[in-house]
Design a protein around this motif. Structure first.
Motif, PDB file in Angstrom:
ATOM      1  N   GLN A   1      67.544  11.134  10.210  1.00  0.00           N
ATOM      2  CA  GLN A   1      67.955   9.748  10.458  1.00  0.00           C
ATOM      3  C   GLN A   1      66.882   8.978  11.228  1.00  0.00           C
ATOM      4  N   GLY A   2      66.211   9.651  12.156  1.00  0.00           N
ATOM      5  CA  GLY A   2      65.152   9.010  12.915  1.00  0.00           C
ATOM      6  C   GLY A   2      64.006   8.571  12.020  1.00  0.00           C
ATOM      7  N   VAL A   3      63.607   9.458  11.108  1.00  0.00           N
ATOM      8  CA  VAL A   3      62.527   9.137  10.175  1.00  0.00           C
ATOM      9  C   VAL A   3      62.959   8.021   9.234  1.00  0.00           C
ATOM     10  N   ALA A   4      64.183   8.121   8.706  1.00  0.00           N
ATOM     11  CA  ALA A   4      64.667   7.100   7.774  1.00  0.00           C
ATOM     12  C   ALA A   4      64.737   5.730   8.451  1.00  0.00           C
TER      13      ALA A   4
ATOM     14  N   GLY B   1      69.433  16.885  10.132  1.00  0.00           N
ATOM     15  CA  GLY B   1      70.204  15.657  10.254  1.00  0.00           C
ATOM     16  C   GLY B   1      69.691  14.574  11.175  1.00  0.00           C
ATOM     17  N   ASN B   2      69.512  14.871  12.461  1.00  0.00           N
ATOM     18  CA  ASN B   2      69.162  13.798  13.389  1.00  0.00           C
ATOM     19  C   ASN B   2      67.724  13.320  13.234  1.00  0.00           C
ATOM     20  N   HIS B   3      66.790  14.250  13.051  1.00  0.00           N
ATOM     21  CA  HIS B   3      65.408  13.836  12.801  1.00  0.00           C
ATOM     22  C   HIS B   3      65.329  13.104  11.464  1.00  0.00           C
TER      23      HIS B   3
ATOM     24  N   VAL C   1      56.031  14.139   8.401  1.00  0.00           N
ATOM     25  CA  VAL C   1      56.465  13.781   9.757  1.00  0.00           C
ATOM     26  C   VAL C   1      57.302  14.954  10.268  1.00  0.00           C
ATOM     27  N   PRO C   2      56.674  15.917  10.957  1.00  0.00           N
ATOM     28  CA  PRO C   2      57.394  17.126  11.373  1.00  0.00           C
ATOM     29  C   PRO C   2      58.494  16.803  12.379  1.00  0.00           C
ATOM     30  N   PRO C   3      59.514  17.650  12.459  1.00  0.00           N
ATOM     31  CA  PRO C   3      60.590  17.380  13.417  1.00  0.00           C
ATOM     32  C   PRO C   3      60.214  17.666  14.862  1.00  0.00           C
ATOM     33  N   TYR C   4      59.221  18.520  15.104  1.00  0.00           N
ATOM     34  CA  TYR C   4      58.915  18.860  16.506  1.00  0.00           C
ATOM     35  C   TYR C   4      57.472  19.298  16.747  1.00  0.00           C
ATOM     36  N   ASN C   5      56.839  19.979  15.801  1.00  0.00           N
ATOM     37  CA  ASN C   5      55.517  20.573  16.035  1.00  0.00           C
ATOM     38  C   ASN C   5      54.394  19.559  15.769  1.00  0.00           C
ATOM     39  N   ASP C   6      54.331  18.530  16.601  1.00  0.00           N
ATOM     40  CA  ASP C   6      53.390  17.439  16.378  1.00  0.00           C
ATOM     41  C   ASP C   6      53.206  16.675  17.691  1.00  0.00           C
ATOM     42  N   GLU C   7      51.966  16.350  18.034  1.00  0.00           N
ATOM     43  CA  GLU C   7      51.699  15.712  19.326  1.00  0.00           C
ATOM     44  C   GLU C   7      52.305  14.311  19.436  1.00  0.00           C
ATOM     45  N   LYS C   8      52.302  13.544  18.342  1.00  0.00           N
ATOM     46  CA  LYS C   8      52.884  12.195  18.385  1.00  0.00           C
ATOM     47  C   LYS C   8      54.409  12.270  18.540  1.00  0.00           C
ATOM     48  N   ILE C   9      55.016  13.247  17.890  1.00  0.00           N
ATOM     49  CA  ILE C   9      56.461  13.468  18.046  1.00  0.00           C
ATOM     50  C   ILE C   9      56.772  13.838  19.499  1.00  0.00           C
TER      51      ILE C   9
END
Length: 304
Positions: A62-65, A58-60, A124-132
């Protein structure tokens, strides 16, 4: 948006003082916008033209959208069928296309990877990513700027993106500040991972039992775990009743209304002081405020 710290009004007998980092005040009601925007903004023109895909309860989503719409990028979100309706509707209203799967976090990730391979979407992963992680870390920098004398920071833990970023930002600037993760007892995979020194995965049927839908991940990400091992001092867990009690307290102020996931750090402060560092000034992150209207009404009735 830069969120300003809010002082916790309840008097504390032991002299400890709590400040809240109200990420529920972000445009999408959650901290997730920080990482999502940082990731999509970093993509090349060719990658943006292909569109992005993510997977989230849900929250990620909305962030991506929100970030994709702001940057003119097509967004597809894979969501579990048990995601709160308020989060599904908000994601759709922001212009994203929704694909629904079962409740397991592994299931939605697999579906996103499948659609990415088929259509060329950038994941665009929810957490496992350096930019995130870097995007979420801006919370840590803001906390240090707004309260330089802070001694401990309490952070909710799901997949580990937020605590990875916050802990790294805090520890690389002020290594003496304690960073403590807080997660539900029913989804305590991060605590188990930190204690055992390796990533521990919990079954979907267990983690989906927690009220904190944003923290129902079955394990932390591999990149996140390396940050956690290096920078996080400890992880404590809270019960479902403790989460509800924290939500009731936070619901008394419109600026601090929290969804279940957003209330866990405050629950840790309220009920697990003996497990926390004996510090005077603490900050707890309210990670989100996207609570179902019916649940909020029920909480306010109990509080009254």
């Amino acid at each position: 948006m830069r969120t300003r710290l809010v002082e916790w009004k309840l008097p504390q007998k032991d002299g400890r003082q709590l400040f809240l980092k109200p990420e529920n005040q972000q445009p999408i009601g959650s901290f997730k916008l920080r990482g999502a925007y940082n990731k999509i903004a970093s993509l090349s023109a060719e990658e943006r033209a292909r569109g992005v895909i993510s997977y989230s309860s849900g929250n990620h989503a909305q962030g991506v959208a929100y970030a994709a719409r702001a940057l003119g990028v097509k967004a597809i979100i894979v969501m579990p069928n048990n995601a709160p309706a308020i989060k599904r509707e908000a994601t759709r209203d922001l212009g994203a296309e929704i694909v629904t799967v079962g409740p397991g976090s592994d299931e939605r990730m697999a579906r996103a990877q499948e659609l990415s391979a088929k259509h060329g979407y950038v994941i665009v992963p929810p957490y496992n990513d350096e930019k995130i992680i870097a995007g979420q870390g801006t919370m840590g920098l803001e906390i240090l700027e707004d309260l330089p004398e802070v001694e401990a920071v309490l952070v909710p833990v799901g997949g580990g993106g937020m605590i990875s970023g916050v802990a790294t930002a805090v520890k690389l600037s002020r290594p003496e500040v304690k960073v403590i993760g807080v997660e539900p007892e029913l989804a305590a995979d991060a605590q188990a991972s930190l204690r055992s020194g390796k990533i521990v995965q919990f079954p979907a049927e267990q983690v989906t039992r927690t009220l904190a839908d944003g923290l129902r991940t079955q394990s932390v990400g591999a990149i996140n775990f390396e940050h956690i091992r290096k920078f996080v001092d400890d992880i404590v867990t809270v019960s479902e009743d403790e989460i509800r009690a924290a939500m009731e307290e936070l619901a008394g102020d419109p600026k601090t209304v929290a969804e279940p996931s957003g209330a866990v750090a405050v629950a840790g402060f309220m009920f697990h002081r003996d497990e926390l560092p004996k510090t005077r000034l603490t900050v707890a992150v309210i990670s989100g405020g996207n609570i179902e209207p019916g649940m909020l009404q029920e909480i306010r009735k109990r509080r009254a």
